[in-house]
Design an enzyme around this catalytic site. Structure first.
Site, mmCIF file in Angstrom:
data_model
loop_
_atom_site.group_PDB
_atom_site.id
_atom_site.type_symbol
_atom_site.label_atom_id
_atom_site.label_comp_id
_atom_site.label_asym_id
_atom_site.label_seq_id
_atom_site.Cartn_x
_atom_site.Cartn_y
_atom_site.Cartn_z
ATOM 1 N N ARG A 1 0.855 -1.187 0.000
ATOM 2 C CA ARG A 1 0.000 0.000 0.000
ATOM 3 C C ARG A 1 0.890 1.235 0.000
ATOM 4 O O ARG A 1 1.531 1.562 0.993
ATOM 5 C CB ARG A 1 -0.927 -0.021 1.221
ATOM 6 C CG ARG A 1 -1.600 1.300 1.502
ATOM 7 C CD ARG A 1 -2.658 1.206 2.571
ATOM 8 N NE ARG A 1 -2.241 0.580 3.813
ATOM 9 C CZ ARG A 1 -1.569 1.196 4.791
ATOM 10 N NH1 ARG A 1 -1.178 2.453 4.652
ATOM 11 N NH2 ARG A 1 -1.265 0.556 5.906
ATOM 12 N N HIS B 1 -3.570 3.971 5.007
ATOM 13 C CA HIS B 1 -4.633 2.972 5.137
ATOM 14 C C HIS B 1 -5.970 3.577 4.705
ATOM 15 O O HIS B 1 -6.702 2.994 3.909
ATOM 16 C CB HIS B 1 -4.713 2.487 6.579
ATOM 17 C CG HIS B 1 -5.871 1.602 6.861
ATOM 18 N ND1 HIS B 1 -5.965 0.317 6.359
ATOM 19 C CD2 HIS B 1 -7.003 1.801 7.580
ATOM 20 C CE1 HIS B 1 -7.096 -0.223 6.761
ATOM 21 N NE2 HIS B 1 -7.749 0.649 7.494
ATOM 22 N N TYR C 1 4.658 5.348 11.032
ATOM 23 C CA TYR C 1 5.004 3.960 11.331
ATOM 24 C C TYR C 1 5.834 3.264 10.256
ATOM 25 O O TYR C 1 6.129 2.073 10.375
ATOM 26 C CB TYR C 1 3.734 3.139 11.603
ATOM 27 C CG TYR C 1 2.675 3.179 10.516
ATOM 28 C CD1 TYR C 1 2.760 2.371 9.388
ATOM 29 C CD2 TYR C 1 1.569 4.024 10.623
ATOM 30 C CE1 TYR C 1 1.791 2.403 8.406
ATOM 31 C CE2 TYR C 1 0.590 4.064 9.653
ATOM 32 C CZ TYR C 1 0.702 3.242 8.541
ATOM 33 O OH TYR C 1 -0.270 3.288 7.575
#
Length: 325
Positions: free
Chosen positions: A246, A250, A259
């Protein structure tokens, strides 16, 4: 991991997953991926401008969607999660139908019987149970229909996923589990979700699992065709783990910079599925500049339709559900 197209765009064969693909099919998959990414970018911009409540970007996962959906027959029923924009567009879902849920203008968006595509499912892994239940119904109708269900790596940690796979195996249901491993369940890396590769989950339920390079349209197409053929022949379910990435957040409420490291993103940019297929088309002289220009023009036209459709949708709020007769 099954790979038929290297990152440099070089074709190679796999005896276990032979693939016949026409030049038109190759160009068609390229076009579909470019258009899907443009729709995704336009929807992301609309959300940033306050026109959508939320959006789940799919940048980087186009090959896993565009190639796999082509392996199913038009009559086969598919069950998406909430990021399968390439699958939805391939099934004829219009921009207004695709965006209506995220704008709060409907609770679904399209006629699932006509599109042979269930509505987007926000609750993680719920659609796996829906898909297996539908597949069990197909069996009892003696139909030759195959069911496909799309989900992410995070969904494999849900109990619904295990229950669905157990039922599918116990009944030899004609279902193909299309897992898009994009490396993160929101912010949790897949290595912290599962101690073993996800495709091996299938072994515990008694059916085959395959890991495929999810940025390789040829490998995804070949393996999905194999799984669909198995299911249609009455040989039961299969699990396909498309190992992909990805590129964006998200959802538009997420900040992936918190992160993951920048170097990780750059590594995966070099594996971009669209660039990879273009390298192959160029090396084999299967496309020229006029083709690429026409693809960009198509993408621009669709993007304009996305914006027009979105602005024409009137958010309804929560109250119609209480007043509907």
């Amino acid at each position: 991991m099954i790979q038929l197209l290297t990152p440099d765009g070089v074709r190679r064969d796999d005896d276990n997953f032979p693939l016949d693909v026409t030049h038109d099919e190759l160009r068609g998959m390229y076009r579909d991926m470019v258009v899907t990414r443009r729709v995704d970018a336009e929807a992301t911009a609309l959300q940033r401008q306050g026109e959508l409540g939320l959006w789940a970007p799919s940048q980087g996962q186009e090959a896993a969607q565009v190639a796999s959906v082509r392996a199913f027959a038009a009559s086969d029923m598919l069950f998406p999660s909430y990021r399968e924009h390439g699958v939805a567009l391939a099934r004829g879902v219009r921009p207004a139908e695709l965006l209506s849920l995220f704008r709060g203008a409907s609770h679904g968006g399209w006629n699932i019987t006509e599109r042979r595509l269930n509505t987007y499912t926000i609750v993680l892994a719920a659609q796996l149970l829906h898909a297996v239940g539908y597949a069990m119904g197909v069996q009892r109708d003696d139909a030759r229909e195959v069911v496909g269900v799309y989900f992410g790596d995070g969904s494999t940690s849900q109990g619904d996923a295990s229950e669905a796979m157990n039922w599918a195996s116990a009944t030899d249901a004609p279902v193909v589990f299309c897992l898009q491993n994009n490396q993160y369940a929101i912010s949790v890396p897949v290595g912290k979700q599962s101690p073993v590769p996800l495709y091996r989950r299938a072994e515990g339920f008694g059916f085959p699992g395959v890991r495929v390079d999810g940025n390789d349209v040829l490998a995804v197409l070949a393996v999905t065709r194999w799984a669909v053929d198995r299911a249609r022949a009455g040989e039961g379910p299969s699990l396909i783990e498309s190992f992909t990435y990805r590129m964006g957040p998200h959802t538009t409420s997420d900040d992936p910079r918190r992160y993951r490291e920048p170097g990780e993103l750059e590594h995966w940019r070099a594996l971009d599925p669209i660039d990879r297929l273009r390298r192959h088309l160029d090396a084999e002289q299967l496309a020229d500049e006029s083709f690429y220009t026409s693809v960009e023009e198509d993408a621009t036209t669709v993007a304009a339709a996305v914006r027009e459709a979105c602005l024409g949708l009137e958010p309804t709020g929560p109250f119609p559900v209480f007043t509907a007769g």
